[in-house]
Design a protein around this motif. Sequence first.
Motif, PDB file in Angstrom:
ATOM      1  N   TYR A   1      -8.062   3.403   1.634  1.00 46.08           N
ATOM      2  CA  TYR A   1      -8.561   3.893   2.922  1.00 46.08           C
ATOM      3  C   TYR A   1      -8.342   5.384   3.109  1.00 46.08           C
TER       4      TYR A   1
ATOM      5  N   SER B   1      -6.243  -2.848  -2.299  1.00 47.99           N
ATOM      6  CA  SER B   1      -6.808  -4.124  -1.840  1.00 47.99           C
ATOM      7  C   SER B   1      -7.398  -4.968  -2.966  1.00 47.99           C
TER       8      SER B   1
ATOM      9  N   LYS C   1       0.854  -1.189   0.000  1.00 52.82           N
ATOM     10  CA  LYS C   1       0.000   0.000   0.000  1.00 52.82           C
ATOM     11  C   LYS C   1       0.894   1.244   0.000  1.00 52.82           C
TER      12      LYS C   1
ATOM     13  N   ASP D   1      -9.079  -2.636   9.490  1.00 50.14           N
ATOM     14  CA  ASP D   1      -8.320  -3.190  10.610  1.00 50.14           C
ATOM     15  C   ASP D   1      -7.906  -2.091  11.590  1.00 50.14           C
TER      16      ASP D   1
HETATM   17  N1  GLU Z   1      -6.833  -6.925   6.187  1.00 49.98           N
HETATM   18  C1  GLU Z   1      -7.983  -6.610   5.399  1.00 49.98           C
HETATM   19  C2  GLU Z   1      -7.911  -7.202   4.010  1.00 49.98           C
HETATM   20  O1  GLU Z   1      -6.950  -7.831   3.666  1.00 49.98           O
HETATM   21  C3  GLU Z   1      -8.226  -5.116   5.341  1.00 49.98           C
HETATM   22  C4  GLU Z   1      -7.033  -4.282   4.995  1.00 49.98           C
HETATM   23  C5  GLU Z   1      -6.842  -4.069   3.531  1.00 49.98           C
HETATM   24  O2  GLU Z   1      -7.823  -3.911   2.784  1.00 49.98           O
HETATM   25  O3  GLU Z   1      -5.682  -4.019   3.138  1.00 49.98           O
HETATM   26  O4  GLU Z   1      -8.813  -7.088   3.244  1.00 49.98           O
END
Ligand code: GLU
Length: 295
Positions: A198, A105, A61, A216
Amino acid sequence: MQFRRTALVAALSVVALTAAACGDDAEDSAAEPTVAEAPEFEAGTTMAEIAEAGTLRVGTKFDQPGFGLENLEGEVEGFDVEVAKIIAGALGIAPEDIEWVQTPSSVREDVIEGDEVDMVVATYTINDKRKERISFAGPYYEAGQQIMVASDNDEIDGPESLKENPDAKVCSVTGSTPAEQIKQYLASPDQLTLFDEYSQCADSLRNGQVDAVTTDNVILLGFVSESDGAFKLVGEQFTQEPYGIGITKGDVAFCEFINDTLQENEDAYIEAWESTAGEVEGTETPELPEPAPCA
Ligand code: GLU
């Protein structure tokens, strides 16, 4: 010791600001990982291919403080970034030879399947649905889903408040587990706003376009710490999110190599945490979890 280190980092930041220099915060705050000299790997393995290529392609990210955030100098920093550097080091790859690929994501499985990256280290929850397309090394951290609201919001105090406030909007990210898991707490699907990242949810919360953000806890704490008191977390964590390192499906040798590397570098792992996400208020230094069997 931790206090002295923080004080030193703060002092360095002040110097950098005073001199208006292009400082490198990532280097100020994180120890350089050990880089193996000419490590040998069995021919044909992913490790041999990466060592031969001399570069490691890591999906992470770019907008999540504490885990993966692109700084003003265009470098990424955070716990996921440091974990990737530990693995790169064991492959004989120095940090400057890592190619960082911004990986929101919803595209994580795609970039692994498409061989655009060698691994994804990106707050990536291990689950069965994702395991149909890719494999995971780890877990290397256990997070949990929570809710963030504006500091002056006293109506939403956990996921259950969303049904009680059917006009309230909650924001999450396409392709994430929190976006799926929050659905059962909503009065109607219209309550959920989805973005790619996010940071877009955090901006919408600041503008009042949404009333809550869910993902999270450790990701939310990063946004709280950067919000100058504008945001807060509410309620308890209501899911378990074990973070894994996404790799090509079925690459057991690479998975085992990653797990062994982390187990052998527990001190570097703790150091990686403490110099990144561990500096965010409200976080606790984790113990490296036992790895799951590779498949
Ligand atoms: N850990 C969660 C997921 O893998 C939320 C964080 C994210 O989107 O990176 O979807």
